[in-house]
Design a protein around this motif. Structure first.
Motif, short mmCIF file in Angstrom:
data_model
loop_
_atom_site.label_atom_id
_atom_site.label_comp_id
_atom_site.label_asym_id
_atom_site.label_seq_id
_atom_site.Cartn_x
_atom_site.Cartn_y
_atom_site.Cartn_z
N PRO A 196 46.25 28.26 78.35
CA PRO A 196 44.81 28.19 78.65
C PRO A 196 44.06 27.16 77.80
O PRO A 196 43.12 26.54 78.28
N ILE A 197 44.50 26.97 76.56
CA ILE A 197 43.87 25.95 75.72
C ILE A 197 44.12 24.57 76.31
O ILE A 197 43.21 23.74 76.41
N GLY A 198 45.36 24.31 76.73
CA GLY A 198 45.67 23.03 77.37
C GLY A 198 44.97 22.87 78.70
O GLY A 198 44.56 21.77 79.07
N TYR A 199 44.81 23.97 79.42
CA TYR A 199 44.11 23.93 80.71
C TYR A 199 42.66 23.49 80.52
O TYR A 199 42.17 22.63 81.25
N VAL A 200 42.00 24.05 79.54
CA VAL A 200 40.61 23.68 79.26
C VAL A 200 40.54 22.24 78.77
O VAL A 200 39.64 21.48 79.14
N ARG A 201 41.51 21.83 77.96
CA ARG A 201 41.52 20.48 77.40
C ARG A 201 41.68 19.41 78.48
O ARG A 201 41.15 18.31 78.35
N THR A 202 42.39 19.73 79.56
CA THR A 202 42.60 18.72 80.60
C THR A 202 41.32 18.40 81.36
O THR A 202 41.27 17.37 82.05
N PHE A 203 40.30 19.21 81.25
CA PHE A 203 39.05 18.93 81.96
C PHE A 203 38.20 17.89 81.24
O PHE A 203 37.22 17.40 81.81
N PHE A 204 38.54 17.54 80.01
CA PHE A 204 37.79 16.51 79.29
C PHE A 204 38.40 15.16 79.60
O PHE A 204 39.58 14.92 79.38
N GLY A 205 37.59 14.25 80.09
CA GLY A 205 38.07 12.91 80.42
C GLY A 205 38.92 12.88 81.68
O GLY A 205 39.95 12.22 81.71
N LEU A 206 38.51 13.61 82.71
CA LEU A 206 39.28 13.63 83.95
C LEU A 206 39.24 12.28 84.65
O LEU A 206 38.20 11.64 84.75
N HIS A 207 40.38 11.85 85.11
CA HIS A 207 40.48 10.72 86.03
C HIS A 207 41.62 11.03 86.99
O HIS A 207 42.18 12.12 86.94
N ASP A 208 41.96 10.13 87.86
CA ASP A 208 42.87 10.44 88.96
C ASP A 208 44.17 11.08 88.52
O ASP A 208 44.63 12.05 89.12
N SER A 209 44.80 10.59 87.47
CA SER A 209 46.10 11.13 87.08
C SER A 209 45.98 12.47 86.36
O SER A 209 46.97 13.19 86.26
N LYS A 210 44.82 12.81 85.87
CA LYS A 210 44.66 14.07 85.14
C LYS A 210 44.26 15.23 86.04
O LYS A 210 44.13 16.35 85.58
N TYR A 211 44.07 15.01 87.31
CA TYR A 211 43.75 16.10 88.23
C TYR A 211 44.97 16.96 88.54
O TYR A 211 44.83 18.10 88.96
N PHE A 212 46.16 16.42 88.33
CA PHE A 212 47.38 17.13 88.72
C PHE A 212 47.58 18.41 87.91
O PHE A 212 47.87 19.46 88.49
N LEU A 213 47.46 18.35 86.59
CA LEU A 213 47.75 19.52 85.76
C LEU A 213 46.81 20.70 86.04
O LEU A 213 47.30 21.81 86.26
#
Length: 102
Positions: free
Chosen positions: A15-32
């Motif tokens: 869950p910590i990594g899940y929340v972290r992936t929402f910072f600085g989203l761009h096309d390649s970061k939508y996958f996780l």
């Protein structure tokens, strides 16, 4: 209990990594976050599908661990390396002394 049985301690880091992936989203970061949401949705519907959570849980845990390690290294380097604000303050003082001497 089933999540901990199959995913062990990654169920706390993911869950910590899940929340972290929402910072600085761009096309390649939508996958996780998308894969994490879909896998969690289906694993909540049927217990056998918890096996889908394995890859994404390890990836999101890796994001969380990387964030923690990066922060730790920044703290360690910050203690032993002079900060740039101190250097610029020293340069400003040196320039002011040179102007007064001239």
């Amino acid at each position: 209990n089933a999540y901990f049985q199959y995913l062990h301690f990654t169920c706390y880091l993911a869950p910590i990594g899940y929340v972290r992936t929402f910072f600085g989203l761009h096309d390649s970061k939508y996958f996780l976050p998308l894969y994490g949401s879909v896998a969690y949705f289906f694993s909540a519907k049927m217990v056998r599908l918890i096996i889908l959570m394995g890859p994404i849980t390890s990836a999101l845990s890796g994001v969380a661990i990387a964030m923690i390690v990066e922060w730790s290294i920044d703290q360690y380097v910050g203690v032993f390396a002079p900060s740039t604000s101190d250097e610029t303050a020293n340069e400003d003082e040196q320039a002011a002394e040179d102007e007064q001497a001239a």
